[in-house]
Scaffold this motif. Structure first.
Motif, PDB file in Angstrom:
ATOM      1  N   ASN A 105       4.742 -11.909  -3.744  1.00 43.57           N
ATOM      2  CA  ASN A 105       4.752 -10.848  -4.741  1.00 43.57           C
ATOM      3  C   ASN A 105       4.164  -9.570  -4.150  1.00 43.57           C
ATOM      4  OD1 ASN A 105       5.709 -12.496  -6.930  1.00 43.57           O
ATOM      5  ND2 ASN A 105       3.669 -13.407  -7.028  1.00 43.57           N
ATOM      6  N   VAL A 106       4.788  -8.438  -4.450  1.00 45.95           N
ATOM      7  CA  VAL A 106       4.307  -7.144  -3.975  1.00 45.95           C
ATOM      8  C   VAL A 106       3.134  -6.699  -4.849  1.00 45.95           C
ATOM      9  CG1 VAL A 106       4.894  -4.726  -3.584  1.00 45.95           C
ATOM     10  CG2 VAL A 106       6.597  -6.517  -3.148  1.00 45.95           C
ATOM     11  N   GLN A 107       2.044  -6.246  -4.207  1.00 47.79           N
ATOM     12  CA  GLN A 107       0.864  -5.770  -4.919  1.00 47.79           C
ATOM     13  C   GLN A 107       0.526  -4.365  -4.437  1.00 47.79           C
ATOM     14  OE1 GLN A 107      -1.053  -7.722  -7.333  1.00 47.79           O
ATOM     15  NE2 GLN A 107       0.876  -8.854  -7.230  1.00 47.79           N
ATOM     16  N   VAL A 108       0.427  -3.422  -5.365  1.00 45.38           N
ATOM     17  CA  VAL A 108       0.130  -2.030  -5.034  1.00 45.38           C
ATOM     18  C   VAL A 108      -1.368  -1.811  -5.190  1.00 45.38           C
ATOM     19  CG1 VAL A 108       0.583   0.387  -5.564  1.00 45.38           C
ATOM     20  CG2 VAL A 108       2.402  -1.322  -5.817  1.00 45.38           C
ATOM     21  N   MET A 109      -2.062  -1.685  -4.086  1.00 44.34           N
ATOM     22  CA  MET A 109      -3.517  -1.610  -4.109  1.00 44.34           C
ATOM     23  C   MET A 109      -4.013  -0.205  -4.446  1.00 44.34           C
ATOM     24  SD  MET A 109      -4.002  -4.101  -0.826  1.00 44.34           S
ATOM     25  CE  MET A 109      -5.764  -4.299  -0.865  1.00 44.34           C
ATOM     26  N   GLU A 110      -3.320   0.816  -3.977  1.00 40.23           N
ATOM     27  CA  GLU A 110      -3.643   2.189  -4.364  1.00 40.23           C
ATOM     28  C   GLU A 110      -2.562   3.141  -3.904  1.00 40.23           C
ATOM     29  OE1 GLU A 110      -7.525   2.210  -2.459  1.00 40.23           O
ATOM     30  OE2 GLU A 110      -6.823   3.718  -1.056  1.00 40.23           O
ATOM     31  N   TRP A 111      -2.606   4.363  -4.465  1.00 45.18           N
ATOM     32  CA  TRP A 111      -1.663   5.390  -4.043  1.00 45.18           C
ATOM     33  C   TRP A 111      -2.445   6.657  -3.744  1.00 45.18           C
ATOM     34  CZ3 TRP A 111      -0.153   9.727  -7.291  1.00 45.18           C
ATOM     35  CH2 TRP A 111      -0.765   9.741  -8.545  1.00 45.18           C
ATOM     36  N   ASN A 112      -1.976   7.400  -2.767  1.00 44.76           N
ATOM     37  CA  ASN A 112      -2.672   8.617  -2.332  1.00 44.76           C
ATOM     38  C   ASN A 112      -1.737   9.805  -2.493  1.00 44.76           C
ATOM     39  OD1 ASN A 112      -4.018  10.693  -1.029  1.00 44.76           O
ATOM     40  ND2 ASN A 112      -4.776   9.405   0.617  1.00 44.76           N
ATOM     41  N   GLY A 113      -2.029  10.631  -3.475  1.00 45.96           N
ATOM     42  CA  GLY A 113      -1.220  11.816  -3.730  1.00 45.96           C
ATOM     43  C   GLY A 113      -1.812  13.076  -3.143  1.00 45.96           C
ATOM     44  N   GLU A 114      -2.901  12.954  -2.397  1.00 44.66           N
ATOM     45  CA  GLU A 114      -3.495  14.130  -1.747  1.00 44.66           C
ATOM     46  C   GLU A 114      -3.110  14.127  -0.275  1.00 44.66           C
ATOM     47  OE1 GLU A 114      -7.303  15.714  -3.448  1.00 44.66           O
ATOM     48  OE2 GLU A 114      -7.565  13.612  -4.029  1.00 44.66           O
ATOM     49  N   HIS A 115      -4.107  14.253   0.610  1.00 48.47           N
ATOM     50  CA  HIS A 115      -3.790  14.340   2.038  1.00 48.47           C
ATOM     51  C   HIS A 115      -3.653  12.944   2.629  1.00 48.47           C
ATOM     52  CE1 HIS A 115      -4.746  16.274   6.220  1.00 48.47           C
ATOM     53  NE2 HIS A 115      -3.639  15.559   6.215  1.00 48.47           N
ATOM     54  N   ASN A 116      -2.541  12.291   2.324  1.00 49.06           N
ATOM     55  CA  ASN A 116      -2.230  11.022   2.980  1.00 49.06           C
ATOM     56  C   ASN A 116      -1.882  11.307   4.437  1.00 49.06           C
ATOM     57  OD1 ASN A 116       0.050  12.250   1.497  1.00 49.06           O
ATOM     58  ND2 ASN A 116       1.284  10.771   2.611  1.00 49.06           N
ATOM     59  N   ASP A 117      -2.457  10.532   5.322  1.00 51.56           N
ATOM     60  CA  ASP A 117      -2.323  10.768   6.760  1.00 51.56           C
ATOM     61  C   ASP A 117      -0.859  10.738   7.200  1.00 51.56           C
ATOM     62  OD1 ASP A 117      -2.199  10.153   9.631  1.00 51.56           O
ATOM     63  OD2 ASP A 117      -4.357   9.876   9.494  1.00 51.56           O
ATOM     64  N   VAL A 118      -0.414  11.764   7.937  1.00 49.78           N
ATOM     65  CA  VAL A 118       0.948  11.749   8.483  1.00 49.78           C
ATOM     66  C   VAL A 118       0.958  11.741  10.004  1.00 49.78           C
ATOM     67  CG1 VAL A 118       1.902  12.912   6.456  1.00 49.78           C
ATOM     68  CG2 VAL A 118       1.244  14.279   8.461  1.00 49.78           C
TER      69      VAL A 118
END
Length: 353
Positions: free
Chosen positions: A317-330
């Protein structure tokens, strides 16, 4: 009027100081990595480095964006048009393409309000003096332990705006204490995920995470642009940025690249502790992972680029632990899989004054 002008000048001065420090710190980090790469693998072609410098000035308008382009160039052994310097991404792209809408990702208690669904492992929250269920129903302090451990034996408490593996605490029934939670501050309690056996083979104590980067183009189309696997060390209870091993993932097949990279960008073909090689390993439920992040991003299209930290549990099962809408590393994705965003014309964006 004079007072307003003075206040405006002070705000601009503070912003300039902040920007100066931001670019200085990025420059220091990039030059350190470049020095390591050249020490380890030999000097980069000076012709390609000059192309990076020229591209920084002519395309992005300032030499302060050259250090990351130089890192990408040395890492790749060539120069590629379309790369986005990480400090340009943070100082220009993030404010322009996300703004305040991206900042809400740091407020843990609203994740289920936005996304909901079984892929979100949240079980409870603490926010502004209140304990709440995953449906944001206020619960008395004396009852919250029963809510938290109703369906799991361990939880991870993550503070609002926590990142890079910091601000995360693990509790079981014997160590859980409401006073400790209150002293730590606002955050989310998530069930401790029993990870898939594919990930467990690399490091069993920490939960491996997949970092997906998705974007929304000007027509509203949503797509995955990069993915890499983040692994902890043998003794780590959770993945930490300064100790992690990152392995690029093929977006078409879900296969791990032959080489992964330590936090100092040193290459390795196997996990340094378990000695499990990366080659030949495919991410479990990879198509479901892709489908999940694309579907979730549809709910927040106003945050135009998002970094998703997800995993796959023991039951696939896929589990979404967190999301980053700011400066996510690129920077890691740009170096290993980029240019990832060349069709989006981000280089035309203007920095906010």
């Amino acid at each position: 009027m004079i007072l307003l002008d003075a206040e405006s000048m002070v705000r601009r001065s503070i912003k300039r100081v902040g920007q100066y420090k931001f670019h200085r710190d990025h420059g220091v980090e990039a030059r350190k990595i470049l020095q390591f790469l050249e020490t380890e693998y030999g000097k980069a072609d000076p012709v390609n480095l000059r192309l990076a410098d020229t591209y920084a000035r002519e395309v992005f308008g300032d030499a302060i964006y050259a250090p990351w382009l130089r890192v990408y160039t040395a890492f790749s052994g060539t120069f590629k048009e379309g790369w986005i310097p990480d400090n340009y991404y943070g100082s220009v792209v993030v404010p322009s393409m996300k703004g305040w809408y991206g900042k809400i990702s740091g407020l843990k208690a609203i994740s289920r309000l936005i996304f909901d669904g079984d892929a979100i492992p949240d079980v409870a929250y603490f926010a502004n003096g209140l304990f709440l269920t995953d449906k944001n129903v206020v619960v008395p302090e004396r009852e919250i332990e029963g809510v938290v451990f109703r369906h799991c034996d361990r939880v991870v408490f993550k503070l609002d705006r926590s990142q890079q593996g910091k601000g995360a605490y693990i509790f079981d029934k014997s160590t859980f204490d409401v006073e400790i939670i209150k002293s730590l501050g606002n955050g989310v309690m998530q069930k401790f995920i029993i990870q898939n056996s594919v990930f467990n083979a690399f490091a069993s104590k920490s939960v491996a995470t997949l970092r997906f980067t998705t974007v929304v183009d000007d027509l509203g189309g949503i797509s995955v642009r990069a993915c890499f696997l983040r692994l902890g060390r043998a003794e780590d209870t959770h993945v930490q940025t300064d100790r992690e091993i990152c392995v690029p993932v093929n977006l078409a097949t879900g296969e791990l690249d032959r080489e992964g990279y330590m936090s100092d960008w040193a290459a390795t073909e196997e996990h340094p502790d378990s000695r499990i090689p990366f080659s030949g390993v495919t991410v479990p439920a990879f198509r479901q992972c892709v489908a999940t992040v694309l579907e979730l991003h549809k709910k927040i299209p106003f945050a135009r680029c998002v970094g998703w930290d997800i995993t796959v549990d023991e039951d696939d099962n896929v589990q979404v632990m967190e999301w980053n809408g700011e400066h996510n590393d690129v920077k890691f994705s740009e170096a290993t899989q980029g240019p990832c965003f060349s069709d989006l014309k981000w280089e035309r964006l203007k920095a906010a004054v």
